[in-house]
Enzyme design. Structure first.
Site, PDB file in Angstrom:
ATOM      1  N   ASP A 181      18.507  26.307   8.707  1.00  0.00           N
ATOM      2  CA  ASP A 181      19.095  25.621   8.027  1.00  0.00           C
ATOM      3  C   ASP A 181      19.045  24.486   8.470  1.00  0.00           C
ATOM      4  O   ASP A 181      19.063  23.806   9.474  1.00  0.00           O
ATOM      5  CB  ASP A 181      20.692  26.034   8.093  1.00  0.00           C
ATOM      6  CG  ASP A 181      21.506  24.981   7.318  1.00  0.00           C
ATOM      7  OD1 ASP A 181      21.332  25.327   6.051  1.00  0.00           O
ATOM      8  OD2 ASP A 181      22.129  24.270   7.829  1.00  0.00           O
ATOM      9  N   GLU A 265      14.770  27.121   3.566  1.00  0.00           N
ATOM     10  CA  GLU A 265      15.316  26.907   2.193  1.00  0.00           C
ATOM     11  C   GLU A 265      14.242  25.873   1.392  1.00  0.00           C
ATOM     12  O   GLU A 265      13.967  24.870   2.081  1.00  0.00           O
ATOM     13  CB  GLU A 265      16.878  26.550   1.756  1.00  0.00           C
ATOM     14  CG  GLU A 265      17.190  25.526   2.818  1.00  0.00           C
ATOM     15  CD  GLU A 265      18.794  25.505   2.741  1.00  0.00           C
ATOM     16  OE1 GLU A 265      19.570  25.881   1.986  1.00  0.00           O
ATOM     17  OE2 GLU A 265      19.370  24.955   3.917  1.00  0.00           O
ATOM     18  N   CYS A 318      29.775  33.862   2.790  1.00  0.00           N
ATOM     19  CA  CYS A 318      30.401  34.234   4.156  1.00  0.00           C
ATOM     20  C   CYS A 318      29.390  35.020   4.602  1.00  0.00           C
ATOM     21  O   CYS A 318      28.884  36.116   4.009  1.00  0.00           O
ATOM     22  CB  CYS A 318      31.756  35.063   3.879  1.00  0.00           C
ATOM     23  SG  CYS A 318      32.343  35.666   5.563  1.00  0.00           S
ATOM     24  N   CYS A 339      37.978  37.172   3.782  1.00  0.00           N
ATOM     25  CA  CYS A 339      38.034  38.115   5.286  1.00  0.00           C
ATOM     26  C   CYS A 339      38.733  37.258   6.491  1.00  0.00           C
ATOM     27  O   CYS A 339      38.959  37.707   7.497  1.00  0.00           O
ATOM     28  CB  CYS A 339      36.752  38.809   5.752  1.00  0.00           C
ATOM     29  SG  CYS A 339      35.509  37.444   6.241  1.00  0.00           S
ATOM     30  N   ASP A 346      26.552  25.046   9.347  1.00  0.00           N
ATOM     31  CA  ASP A 346      25.039  25.370   9.506  1.00  0.00           C
ATOM     32  C   ASP A 346      24.530  26.890  10.039  1.00  0.00           C
ATOM     33  O   ASP A 346      23.735  27.386   9.524  1.00  0.00           O
ATOM     34  CB  ASP A 346      24.535  24.242  10.357  1.00  0.00           C
ATOM     35  CG  ASP A 346      24.649  22.793   9.812  1.00  0.00           C
ATOM     36  OD1 ASP A 346      25.175  22.859   8.656  1.00  0.00           O
ATOM     37  OD2 ASP A 346      25.070  21.971  10.486  1.00  0.00           O
TER      38      ASP A 346
END
Length: 359
Positions: A181, A265, A318, A339, A346
């Protein structure tokens, strides 16, 4: 595998003058070709680099005796037309913008070869066609190349060439998929928990950049003091760029050497730069260069690169239960509304990217 190397040249004053002459001829040829190309389009014709090259060699070149000066490699005019043709090809393919005229002192460069013969390189000196022997600051690999590109950054000259290299896949420490990331606060966060901080080289050297810019703006145009300040400013920009590239090289080499599969990404960098509050720090991260280095180093070190879609909600999902919620940029901790899982923003995105490859 064909890879390139770029290193600084150790030139005398006479050799620097010769390099400047070559760069000037390449710039003149490129600008002549661009102007002629535009004029032919206005006249309703469709030019190409081969027609321009032939006309230039037969009718224009004989009129300018300084192009055929002793010690000048005549191949630079041919490569200038090739670069012009490549620029228009990128423009027509919507990859780059419309070609611009070159200015003296801005990205001066030229390309030469030995009339189709391989050029031997190796050690700390190299014999360039028609130019002669030049020295380098570091040793070059003993090999051959087809052509050599010489460029100037600030007041330093650099040589670059491509040659065939053989590489075997490195032994990977992590056979599992790793998600990467990219961010502003931390330059890269891995799904394994490894974090590479963002050194922010531009921001660190911004005060000196402002001072040098003020000094340059206050000097009289055309004066020697202004030229001296211009070189100092260019050197500072080059230093920041080199520091940034060095940081990215270290991270990408570590990733490709030690991981079998890497997921990163596909960021919308141009869209991110439209945010004027973050444009400066985003540009300082070098996200495009990070991705470019990963792609060629993956072939070099024998790993696989997976590009995740820019629409994949890695930061909003999540990593524990898969619940998707909005995540403003100011929130650095992901607190799941389903949850109750709490994790660094990150790291959560990096874990989701690694699971995307498994899916």
């Amino acid at each position: 595998m064909l890879l390139s190397i770029k290193t600084k040249l150790k030139l005398s004053l006479i050799q620097e003058t010769i390099m400047s002459k070559h760069a000037g001829i390449a710039r003149f040829t490129y600008n002549w070709g661009l102007a002629t190309w535009q004029q032919l389009y206005k006249d309703g014709l469709k030019p190409d680099k081969y027609v321009l090259k032939k006309f230039f060699n037969n009718h224009v070149k004989p009129e300018f005796t300084w192009i055929k000066e002793k010690g000048i490699c005549q191949k630079i005019t041919q490569y200038a037309f090739d670069h012009l043709g490549d620029a228009f090809s990128r423009f027509f393919a919507h990859i780059g913008g419309y070609p611009n005229f070159k200015k003296k002192g801005h990205h001066d460069s030229f390309t030469i070869d030995a009339s189709g013969k391989p050029i031997p390189v190796g050690g700390k000196s190299i014999k360039l066609p028609t130019i002669g022997w030049v020295k380098t600051y570091e040793g070059l690999p003993h090999t051959t190349c087809k052509s050599i590109t010489i460029s100037r950054t600030a007041d330093n000259w650099f040589i670059a060439f491509a040659y065939e290299q053989t590489h075997e896949p490195t032994v990977k420490q992590h056979d599992v998929v790793v998600g990467v990331d990219l961010g502003v606060k931390e330059l890269a966060t891995l799904s394994t928990g490894v974090v590479f901080p963002n050194p922010k080289h531009y921001k660190t050297h911004l005060e000196k950049l402002r001072r040098l810019s003020r000094n340059f703006a206050r000097k009289t145009k055309g004066s020697n003091n202004r030229q001296s300040c211009k070189i100092q400013l260019a050197k500072h920009h080059a230093k920041v760029a080199n520091l940034r590239n060095n940081t990215i090289h270290q991270i990408t080499t570590f990733l490709c050497k030690n991981h079998a599969k890497i997921v990163v990404e596909d960021l919308n960098i141009s869209g991110m730069l439209s945010n004027h509050k973050l444009a400066q720090v985003i540009a300082d991260c070098g996200f495009h260069e990070f991705k470019r280095q990963l792609e060629y180093k993956a072939k070099k070190f024998g790993c696989e690169i997976i590009i995740a879609s820019r629409w994949f909600p890695s930061s909003k999902t999540c990593s524990n239960c898969g619940y998707i919620q909005d995540m403003p940029l100011k929130e650095r901790i992901y607190n799941c509304g389903s949850c109750g899982h709490s994790i660094d923003r990150d790291l959560n995105a990096a874990i989701n990217l690694s699971r995307l490859a498994k899916a």
